[in-house]
Motif scaffolding. Structure first.
Motif, short mmCIF file in Angstrom:
data_model
loop_
_atom_site.label_atom_id
_atom_site.label_comp_id
_atom_site.label_asym_id
_atom_site.label_seq_id
_atom_site.Cartn_x
_atom_site.Cartn_y
_atom_site.Cartn_z
N ILE A 1 -41.92 -20.83 21.64
CA ILE A 1 -40.90 -21.67 21.03
C ILE A 1 -39.50 -21.17 21.38
N ALA A 2 -39.34 -19.85 21.46
CA ALA A 2 -38.04 -19.28 21.81
C ALA A 2 -37.59 -19.70 23.20
N GLY A 3 -38.57 -19.96 24.07
CA GLY A 3 -38.25 -20.50 25.39
C GLY A 3 -38.13 -19.47 26.48
N PRO A 4 -37.95 -19.91 27.71
CA PRO A 4 -37.86 -19.00 28.85
C PRO A 4 -36.54 -18.23 28.86
N SER A 5 -36.59 -17.04 29.43
CA SER A 5 -35.36 -16.26 29.55
C SER A 5 -34.53 -16.73 30.74
N ASP A 6 -35.18 -17.33 31.74
CA ASP A 6 -34.49 -17.82 32.92
C ASP A 6 -34.44 -19.34 32.87
N LEU A 7 -33.38 -19.87 32.30
CA LEU A 7 -33.27 -21.32 32.14
C LEU A 7 -32.92 -22.03 33.44
N LYS A 8 -32.56 -21.27 34.47
CA LYS A 8 -32.28 -21.88 35.77
C LYS A 8 -33.58 -22.26 36.49
N SER A 9 -34.63 -21.48 36.23
CA SER A 9 -35.90 -21.71 36.91
C SER A 9 -36.93 -22.43 36.05
N LEU A 10 -36.86 -22.22 34.74
CA LEU A 10 -37.89 -22.73 33.85
C LEU A 10 -37.27 -23.55 32.71
N THR A 11 -38.08 -24.46 32.18
CA THR A 11 -37.64 -25.34 31.11
C THR A 11 -38.49 -25.08 29.87
N PRO A 12 -37.89 -25.06 28.68
CA PRO A 12 -38.68 -24.89 27.45
C PRO A 12 -39.68 -26.03 27.28
#
Length: 371
Positions: free
Chosen positions: A273-284
């Protein structure tokens, strides 16, 4: 040996030794110290549409599917003589992702050997890989043999000498890709590597240790949460989303090291739920307002209750999120079946009209990317 190489060895050894959650002293406790093994997927079959991980997803069918008109990973018919298999490839963000492919096996050819051959850079099968994904094994590598020792649930792989022709920065990625590809096959939980008939005690370029057979405890796309000491951490494997150059969505697994916890399963979904640390490569795959109420084991499945204050009974929940929850719970608990409730209600459906009122199976195949 350089200080850098020593640290890399220590890092891998540390991940391999991190504890698993087991039954008895608690499916969700930190009191055991076994290695993290993959879910027992040898006998998994899909009992509902919810087990089909889409967003580049797959219908769960047996790995030895050869019958005409069987459902393939995209919901289409598998041609007679073809077999579905999962291979781990490098995507455009330099992350490993599972990709479901169809292959025709020769009379004497094993699925494991064929899968690894698909992963050789510049190989004869490179054209079969979808756009945006690359093979990770060094060019020229020959897969001499893949022997499965059934009673040990172990695959012994022998590569040619060309297997050692890679950059040091690719070493861990290669180990992860080979391990996760082979352990996606029924009956395989461990992998042992050799080169030209000689068992490898460490990887040939940068010395990652291979003293013990590899399992999914090695992790994949490893990252450490901020402020966490890996030697005092718990690994959780999460599934986030990305898109191909042709805008097809697909799941990407990430093993994140977090502070030790007495409820790994719950912590894993909280990290999801907190989501990915790399928002450039991955999407929550989940919105931050979702909360985890409870996670508990049943006889042969895991139940999770999610809290969503905006949820109304019968409302469709995002399919991508619920499927990522199933994938993450199965990977982190070893249980292949997951039941999801929301605000205590079992009448849960997703936006693709899949029902979660009964436990669903972790899919055998994910990311059936068509282009």
């Amino acid at each position: 040996m350089t200080h850098y190489r020593v640290l890399r060895k220590a890092a891998l050894a540390g991940v391999l030794a991190l504890p698993i959650l087991t039954a008895g002293c608690g499916l969700f406790s930190e009191q055991a110290s076994q290695q993290i093994d993959p879910p027992q997927n040898a006998e998994q079959t899909s009992s509902t549409g919810a087990a089909n991980a889409t967003g580049g997803a797959a219908t769960a069918a047996q790995n030895d599917t050869t019958a005409g008109q069987s459902a393939d990973a995209g919901g289409e018919a598998v041609a007679e003589g073809q077999t579905q298999m999962t291979v781990y490839l490098r995507d455009q963000n330099q992350l490993l992702a599972p990709v479901t492919v169809l292959a025709t096996l020769g009379a004497e050819e094993s699925a494991g050997k064929r899968a690894l051959e698909l992963m050789v850079q510049g190989g004869a099968n490179e054209s079969e890989l979808p756009s945006g994904f690359e093979a990770v094994l060094p060019a020229g590598t020959a897969v001499n043999s893949v022997e499965v020792i059934a009673d040990q649930k172990k695959a012994v792989v022998d590569f040619s000498k060309a297997f050692g022709n890679y950059a040091a920065t690719d070493e861990r990625r290669i180990v992860e890709a080979v391990t996760w590809t082979l352990t996606s096959l029924p009956g395989i939980e461990k992998v042992e590597l050799s080169m030209d008939g000689v068992k490898l005690g460490e990887m040939p370029v940068d010395g990652l240790p291979l003293d013990e057979a590899l399992t999914r405890a090695v992790g994949i796309n490893l990252e450490t949460a901020e402020g966490v000491d890996y030697s005092q951490s718990t690994p959780v494997t999460l599934y986030f989303s990305s898109v191909t150059p042709n805008d097809e969505p697909y799941y990407v697994p990430v093993t994140r090291l977090i502070n030790r916890t007495d409820n790994k399963a719950k912590a894993a979904i909280q990290q999801l739920i907190a989501g990915p640390s790399d928002l450039k490569s991955l999407t929550p795959v989940a919105t931050p307002d979702i909360q985890v109420q409870d996670v508990k084991k049943e006889k042969d499945y895991v139940t999770i209750d999610l809290k969503d204050e905006a949820y109304q009974d019968g409302q469709a929940m995002p399919a991508q999120m619920l499927k990522a929850v199933v994938l993450a719970l199965a990977e982190n608990t070893g249980y292949a079946k997951v039941k999801i409730t929301v605000n205590g209600s079992a009448s849960v459906i997703d936006t693709e009209n899949n029902s979660y009122s009964e436990p669903v199976d972790k899919p055998l195949y994910v990311n059936a990317i068509k282009s």
